[in-house]
Structure formats: structure tokens, C-alpha cells
Design a protein around this motif. Structure first.
Motif, PDB file in Angstrom:
ATOM      1  N   GLU A  56       8.525 -13.030  22.275  1.00 41.32           N
ATOM      2  CA  GLU A  56       8.196 -11.753  21.630  1.00 41.32           C
ATOM      3  C   GLU A  56       8.948 -11.607  20.310  1.00 41.32           C
ATOM      4  OE1 GLU A  56       5.966  -8.543  21.177  1.00 41.32           O
ATOM      5  OE2 GLU A  56       5.836  -9.871  22.907  1.00 41.32           O
ATOM      6  N   GLU A  57      10.217 -12.007  20.298  1.00 42.38           N
ATOM      7  CA  GLU A  57      11.008 -11.952  19.073  1.00 42.38           C
ATOM      8  C   GLU A  57      10.413 -12.883  18.010  1.00 42.38           C
ATOM      9  OE1 GLU A  57      15.396 -13.393  17.592  1.00 42.38           O
ATOM     10  OE2 GLU A  57      15.175 -12.702  19.665  1.00 42.38           O
TER      11      GLU A  57
ATOM     12  N   LYS B 160       7.356 -13.749  13.059  1.00 43.87           N
ATOM     13  CA  LYS B 160       6.224 -14.402  12.409  1.00 43.87           C
ATOM     14  C   LYS B 160       5.291 -13.369  11.790  1.00 43.87           C
ATOM     15  CE  LYS B 160       4.387 -18.452  11.831  1.00 43.87           C
ATOM     16  NZ  LYS B 160       5.022 -19.422  10.968  1.00 43.87           N
ATOM     17  N   GLN B 161       5.058 -12.258  12.481  1.00 40.17           N
ATOM     18  CA  GLN B 161       4.193 -11.200  11.958  1.00 40.17           C
ATOM     19  C   GLN B 161       4.819 -10.561  10.712  1.00 40.17           C
ATOM     20  OE1 GLN B 161       3.473  -7.977  14.694  1.00 40.17           O
ATOM     21  NE2 GLN B 161       1.473  -7.553  13.788  1.00 40.17           N
ATOM     22  N   ALA B 162       6.125 -10.348  10.738  1.00 45.77           N
ATOM     23  CA  ALA B 162       6.802  -9.789   9.561  1.00 45.77           C
ATOM     24  C   ALA B 162       6.730 -10.765   8.392  1.00 45.77           C
ATOM     25  CB  ALA B 162       8.259  -9.474   9.894  1.00 45.77           C
TER      26      ALA B 162
ATOM     27  N   ASP C 135       4.272 -12.429   3.189  1.00 41.89           N
ATOM     28  CA  ASP C 135       3.440 -13.379   2.443  1.00 41.89           C
ATOM     29  C   ASP C 135       2.182 -12.708   1.908  1.00 41.89           C
ATOM     30  OD1 ASP C 135       5.231 -15.408   2.845  1.00 41.89           O
ATOM     31  OD2 ASP C 135       4.112 -16.330   4.507  1.00 41.89           O
ATOM     32  N   ALA C 136       1.580 -11.823   2.708  1.00 39.14           N
ATOM     33  CA  ALA C 136       0.377 -11.121   2.260  1.00 39.14           C
ATOM     34  C   ALA C 136       0.695 -10.222   1.067  1.00 39.14           C
ATOM     35  CB  ALA C 136      -0.216 -10.305   3.401  1.00 39.14           C
TER      36      ALA C 136
END
Length: 165
Positions: free
Chosen positions: A9-10, A15-17, A22-23
């Protein structure tokens, strides 16, 4: 088992952050380089038939257009040259402003450092570095002259140093 789930989960959150950063970075870069304008201009100039296609097909065409091989040479259009001219003019204006406030040399040096850092390039996956210490097993690239070659000449590959006793 819960420890593994917590780590997973961490990792997913991290990875999402990272993807979010990057976006944002890509969005800012696209805005600075006027990429959407360039795409719209080249699409309307080179392929007027795209305008007659439905929105779904247009999105697919945009995705296909955006993927280009790295080795492909892309010719600059007049719009690209115009954008470059505007960027140079903005830089010249900023240079003049910094000269007026007596920071012209500092601005010029920072510009040089910025250009060097942004144009260093990236190695492709599996490509060896020119510096053998950065390669797996310290392998050197073809054509590199080593100290052994300088000392022993062409027989350097066959020469094995004598074992010390």
C-alpha cells in the motif's frame, strides 16, 4: 502478511504520487513548449481529413501521432522556428533586464548551466556508458584505450601479469 500489505500500500501511494508529479511536470513542459498548439497546427496543416472524423477516432490518431521512434528525424516546421525565435527574444529581453539591475553575468552563467543540464541526454536501456566504472563488471566500450594497451601494445589482450609470490 499485514506487513507485506502495508508495504504494498505504501509503494502504491508513493508510485501514485510520483505519477502525479510526472503528470504535472509534463503539463508544465507542454505549456512552456506550446506542444498542444504545435500538435493542432501540424494536424490541421498535414491532415485536413482528421477534422471530418469523430472524436473517438481523433483521440486515437493523436495517440498514434504522439508516439515516434527515437531514431526518427523530425523536421522543424515554420511554427517550431517561430516558437524558437520567441524564446530567444524573451531570453534577450530578460538578459537586458538583468544587465540593467547589474546581474547580467549571473543570469548568463545560470542560463549556460541550465542549458548544459537540460541537454545532457539519457542513455537507452542496455546502452553502455563511456565511463567503464558505470557499466556492469566495469566493461569498457569498443575502442577504449586502456593502460595495459599502452604499456604492452597489441599483445595486451594476451598478456597476463605474473602472479606475485
Amino acid at each position: 502478511m499485514s506487513d507485506t500489505k502495508a508495504k504494498l500500500e505504501e509503494y502504491r501511494k508513493r508510485k501514485q504520487a510520483e505519477e502525479g508529479r510526472d503528470a504535472k511536470k509534463n503539463a508544465i513542459w507542454s505549456a512552456l513548449t506550446l506542444q498542444p498548439l504545435r500538435q493542432r497546427f501540424t494536424r490541421s496543416v498535414s491532415r485536413p481529413e482528421i477534422q471530418d472524423v469523430s472524436d473517438n477516432n481523433e483521440d486515437i490518431t493523436e495517440e498514434v501521432d504522439s508516439v515516434t521512434p527515437e531514431d526518427e528525424i523530425v523536421e522543424w516546421t515554420s511554427l517550431d522556428w517561430g516558437i524558437l525565435a520567441v524564446k530567444v527574444l524573451v531570453w534577450v529581453c530578460l538578459q537586458v533586464v538583468f544587465v540593467k539591475i547589474e546581474f547580467g553575468a549571473v543570469f548568463f552563467l545560470f542560463t549556460g548551466v541550465f542549458l548544459m543540464l537540460t541537454n545532457m541526454g539519457k542513455r537507452k536501456a542496455g546502452e553502455k556508458s563511456a565511463y567503464s566504472v558505470f557499466n556492469p563488471n566495469c566493461e569498457s566500450i569498443h575502442g577504449t584505450v586502456t593502460a595495459q594497451q599502452l604499456i604492452y601494445g597489441p599483445a595486451a589482450a594476451r598478456h597476463e601479469p605474473a602472479a606475485e609470490t
